[in-house]
Design a protein around this motif. Structure first.
Motif, PDB file in Angstrom:
ATOM      1  N   ALA A 124     -33.887  -1.525  34.254  1.00 11.75           N
ATOM      2  CA  ALA A 124     -33.017  -2.658  34.600  1.00 11.75           C
ATOM      3  C   ALA A 124     -32.030  -2.265  35.685  1.00 11.75           C
ATOM      4  O   ALA A 124     -31.743  -3.051  36.594  1.00 11.75           O
ATOM      5  CB  ALA A 124     -32.272  -3.144  33.360  1.00 11.75           C
ATOM      6  N   SER A 125     -31.530  -1.032  35.617  1.00 16.08           N
ATOM      7  CA  SER A 125     -30.602  -0.553  36.643  1.00 16.08           C
ATOM      8  C   SER A 125     -31.292  -0.410  37.983  1.00 16.08           C
ATOM      9  O   SER A 125     -30.706  -0.694  39.037  1.00 16.08           O
ATOM     10  CB  SER A 125     -29.999   0.796  36.219  1.00 16.08           C
ATOM     11  OG  SER A 125     -29.271   0.668  35.015  1.00 16.08           O
ATOM     12  N   VAL A 126     -32.545   0.035  37.956  1.00 20.25           N
ATOM     13  CA  VAL A 126     -33.311   0.179  39.192  1.00 20.25           C
ATOM     14  C   VAL A 126     -33.507  -1.168  39.861  1.00 20.25           C
ATOM     15  O   VAL A 126     -33.340  -1.308  41.079  1.00 20.25           O
ATOM     16  CB  VAL A 126     -34.677   0.851  38.907  1.00 20.25           C
ATOM     17  CG1 VAL A 126     -35.560   0.806  40.151  1.00 20.25           C
ATOM     18  CG2 VAL A 126     -34.477   2.292  38.450  1.00 20.25           C
ATOM     19  N   VAL A 127     -33.865  -2.191  39.073  1.00 16.56           N
ATOM     20  CA  VAL A 127     -34.070  -3.531  39.622  1.00 16.56           C
ATOM     21  C   VAL A 127     -32.779  -4.062  40.240  1.00 16.56           C
ATOM     22  O   VAL A 127     -32.779  -4.612  41.347  1.00 16.56           O
ATOM     23  CB  VAL A 127     -34.576  -4.498  38.535  1.00 16.56           C
ATOM     24  CG1 VAL A 127     -34.568  -5.934  39.042  1.00 16.56           C
ATOM     25  CG2 VAL A 127     -35.980  -4.102  38.093  1.00 16.56           C
ATOM     26  N   ALA A 128     -31.664  -3.888  39.546  1.00 14.59           N
ATOM     27  CA  ALA A 128     -30.373  -4.356  40.059  1.00 14.59           C
ATOM     28  C   ALA A 128     -29.995  -3.636  41.339  1.00 14.59           C
ATOM     29  O   ALA A 128     -29.499  -4.250  42.296  1.00 14.59           O
ATOM     30  CB  ALA A 128     -29.294  -4.151  38.998  1.00 14.59           C
ATOM     31  N   ALA A 129     -30.237  -2.321  41.381  1.00 12.01           N
ATOM     32  CA  ALA A 129     -29.919  -1.549  42.580  1.00 12.01           C
ATOM     33  C   ALA A 129     -30.767  -2.003  43.756  1.00 12.01           C
ATOM     34  O   ALA A 129     -30.275  -2.151  44.883  1.00 12.01           O
ATOM     35  CB  ALA A 129     -30.137  -0.061  42.311  1.00 12.01           C
ATOM     36  N   ARG A 130     -32.042  -2.251  43.517  1.00  7.68           N
ATOM     37  CA  ARG A 130     -32.926  -2.682  44.594  1.00  7.68           C
ATOM     38  C   ARG A 130     -32.513  -4.040  45.158  1.00  7.68           C
ATOM     39  O   ARG A 130     -32.517  -4.246  46.364  1.00  7.68           O
ATOM     40  CB  ARG A 130     -34.377  -2.740  44.082  1.00  7.68           C
ATOM     41  CG  ARG A 130     -35.016  -1.379  43.890  1.00  7.68           C
ATOM     42  CD  ARG A 130     -36.419  -1.485  43.320  1.00  7.68           C
ATOM     43  NE  ARG A 130     -37.073  -0.186  43.290  1.00  7.68           N
ATOM     44  CZ  ARG A 130     -38.271   0.020  42.758  1.00  7.68           C
ATOM     45  NH1 ARG A 130     -38.941  -0.990  42.208  1.00  7.68           N
ATOM     46  NH2 ARG A 130     -38.802   1.234  42.769  1.00  7.68           N
ATOM     47  N   ASP A 131     -32.143  -4.955  44.277  1.00  8.63           N
ATOM     48  CA  ASP A 131     -31.722  -6.281  44.732  1.00  8.63           C
ATOM     49  C   ASP A 131     -30.492  -6.197  45.629  1.00  8.63           C
ATOM     50  O   ASP A 131     -30.333  -6.990  46.559  1.00  8.63           O
ATOM     51  CB  ASP A 131     -31.423  -7.186  43.529  1.00  8.63           C
ATOM     52  CG  ASP A 131     -32.689  -7.666  42.834  1.00  8.63           C
ATOM     53  OD1 ASP A 131     -33.773  -7.524  43.428  1.00  8.63           O
ATOM     54  OD2 ASP A 131     -32.588  -8.159  41.701  1.00  8.63           O
ATOM     55  N   ASP A 156     -18.806  -7.390  42.561  1.00 11.18           N
ATOM     56  CA  ASP A 156     -20.044  -8.105  42.247  1.00 11.18           C
ATOM     57  C   ASP A 156     -21.253  -7.202  42.063  1.00 11.18           C
ATOM     58  O   ASP A 156     -22.186  -7.559  41.341  1.00 11.18           O
ATOM     59  CB  ASP A 156     -20.343  -9.128  43.349  1.00 11.18           C
ATOM     60  CG  ASP A 156     -19.424 -10.338  43.275  1.00 11.18           C
ATOM     61  OD1 ASP A 156     -18.572 -10.371  42.366  1.00 11.18           O
ATOM     62  OD2 ASP A 156     -19.541 -11.237  44.129  1.00 11.18           O
ATOM     63  N   ILE A 157     -21.274  -6.057  42.710  1.00 10.20           N
ATOM     64  CA  ILE A 157     -22.415  -5.148  42.583  1.00 10.20           C
ATOM     65  C   ILE A 157     -22.149  -4.082  41.526  1.00 10.20           C
ATOM     66  O   ILE A 157     -23.004  -3.796  40.691  1.00 10.20           O
ATOM     67  CB  ILE A 157     -22.733  -4.476  43.935  1.00 10.20           C
ATOM     68  CG1 ILE A 157     -23.007  -5.531  45.012  1.00 10.20           C
ATOM     69  CG2 ILE A 157     -23.925  -3.525  43.790  1.00 10.20           C
ATOM     70  CD1 ILE A 157     -24.152  -6.460  44.714  1.00 10.20           C
ATOM     71  N   LEU A 158     -20.963  -3.509  41.540  1.00  8.46           N
ATOM     72  CA  LEU A 158     -20.649  -2.402  40.637  1.00  8.46           C
ATOM     73  C   LEU A 158     -19.892  -2.838  39.390  1.00  8.46           C
ATOM     74  O   LEU A 158     -19.656  -2.029  38.501  1.00  8.46           O
ATOM     75  CB  LEU A 158     -19.858  -1.340  41.395  1.00  8.46           C
ATOM     76  CG  LEU A 158     -20.663  -0.695  42.531  1.00  8.46           C
ATOM     77  CD1 LEU A 158     -19.751   0.065  43.481  1.00  8.46           C
ATOM     78  CD2 LEU A 158     -21.735   0.226  41.972  1.00  8.46           C
ATOM     79  N   ASP A 159     -19.484  -4.095  39.357  1.00  4.92           N
ATOM     80  CA  ASP A 159     -18.848  -4.685  38.172  1.00  4.92           C
ATOM     81  C   ASP A 159     -17.527  -4.021  37.790  1.00  4.92           C
ATOM     82  O   ASP A 159     -17.180  -3.917  36.620  1.00  4.92           O
ATOM     83  CB  ASP A 159     -19.823  -4.636  36.980  1.00  4.92           C
ATOM     84  CG  ASP A 159     -19.484  -5.675  35.910  1.00  4.92           C
ATOM     85  OD1 ASP A 159     -18.915  -6.721  36.276  1.00  4.92           O
ATOM     86  OD2 ASP A 159     -19.788  -5.440  34.727  1.00  4.92           O
TER      87      ASP A 159
END
Length: 322
Positions: A124-131, A156-159
């Protein structure tokens, strides 16, 4: 073990896990993988020098992001924004004409996924990082001021919380909220959000078909793969093309050559399907040429961004020659 070596081992143990995500953060800020790597190195050097005085009032991660973000903001004061050719002017209508190159422009560069993700990472972290690393998004981020970029990425990206961002940037929560509102509005205006992201199998199928068509010098097959409004750009060339017929016209007349002139292998960069490209040498064998990053819909290739350089091929984990 000496006291100094013990301290260094402790520093390495606590900070090493964040190196990849800090590289991604600095890349989002700067638009250049080389500059991002330099700033990560600077971040760790600064952190090591200050480690003895680190009091733990914030987490080690927040502390590192504070150092990295402010290092990026300092760097941005001395550099113009990174761009892609499509951000500089109108496309060229003549696919058979000369291609103009400008080495003085601060070009946006691609980031191989291999540099910022690992097989052991949470999926899930990989998908978020790629987006958050898509080329179109990175190009749009360059339209923001450095401070707006930092606020948007941290929130927004790192919360990070608004209070944490205010601490990182040495400002107030009110200023953070105001900057974030302006940054979000600007990204909406630029169309940075892609609501219809294709699935990974759809992307891979298009990538495989593209590589096969390119290696076979099959212009007709490439034309079938491209969206009618497809874009082809190749920094450091300022010349770029729009529309499938113009894009294919350029590839057919100036690039494809004959079957076997090119060898391509699949990879990913900026969270997108990509291909490392090798060009056949006169004496036989293939020499690394560069990296093609594809932007796709579920059925077609919408954009091809080609970046030359054997260093990009090796950064993706492939050899310089085959």
């Amino acid at each position: 073990m000496t006291q100094a070596s013990t301290a260094h081992a402790e520093f390495d143990r606590r900070t090493r896990p964040y190196r990849r995500e800090l590289l991604a953060h600095c890349y989002r800020m700067l638009g250049s993988p080389e500059d991002a790597e330099d700033l990560v190195q600077e971040t760790y050097l600064r952190a090591w020098r200050a480690f003895e005085g680190f009091e733990g009032r914030s987490s080690i991660r927040t502390w590192l992001y504070q150092i990295a973000t402010n290092a990026c903001l300092s760097a941005l004061r001395h550099h113009s924004r990174r761009v892609l050719p499509s951000g500089l002017g109108a496309p060229t209508a003549d696919p058979s004409g000369p291609v103009a190159v400008d080495l003085e422009v601060q070009w946006l560069g691609p980031l191989p996924d291999a540099l910022v993700t690992d097989e052991s990472d949470d999926p899930a972290s990989v998908v978020a990082a790629r987006d958050s690393l898509r080329l179109a998004l990175i190009a749009c981020l360059q339209q923001l001021s450095g401070k707006q970029r930092a606020v948007l990425l941290l929130r927004d990206i790192l919360d990070f919380s608004a209070a944490e961002v205010a601490e990182v940037l040495d400002t107030t929560t009110a200023a953070v909220k105001s900057s974030l509102q302006r940054a979000r509005a600007r990204l909406d205006q630029l169309g940075a959000v892609d609501a219809n992201s294709p699935t990974e199998p759809e992307q891979r199928a298009l990538l495989d078909a593209y590589m096969s068509a390119f290696q076979n010098a099959d212009a007709a097959a490439i034309e079938r793969l491209l969206h009618r409004d497809a874009i082809l750009e190749m920094p450091p060339a300022t010349t770029w093309f729009a529309g499938k017929r113009t894009c294919v016209g350029y590839l057919a007349t100036q690039v494809l050559g004959t079957p076997g002139d090119w060898l391509m292998l699949p990879t990913t960069a900026n969270g997108q399907p990509a291909a490392v490209a090798y060009r056949r040498e006169t004496g036989g064998g293939y020499r690394a040429f560069g990296l093609a990053v594809l932007t796709t819909t579920d059925r077609a290739i919408a954009r091809i961004a080609v970046f030359g350089g054997a260093n990009l091929v090796t950064a993706c984990g492939f050899p310089a020659a085959m």
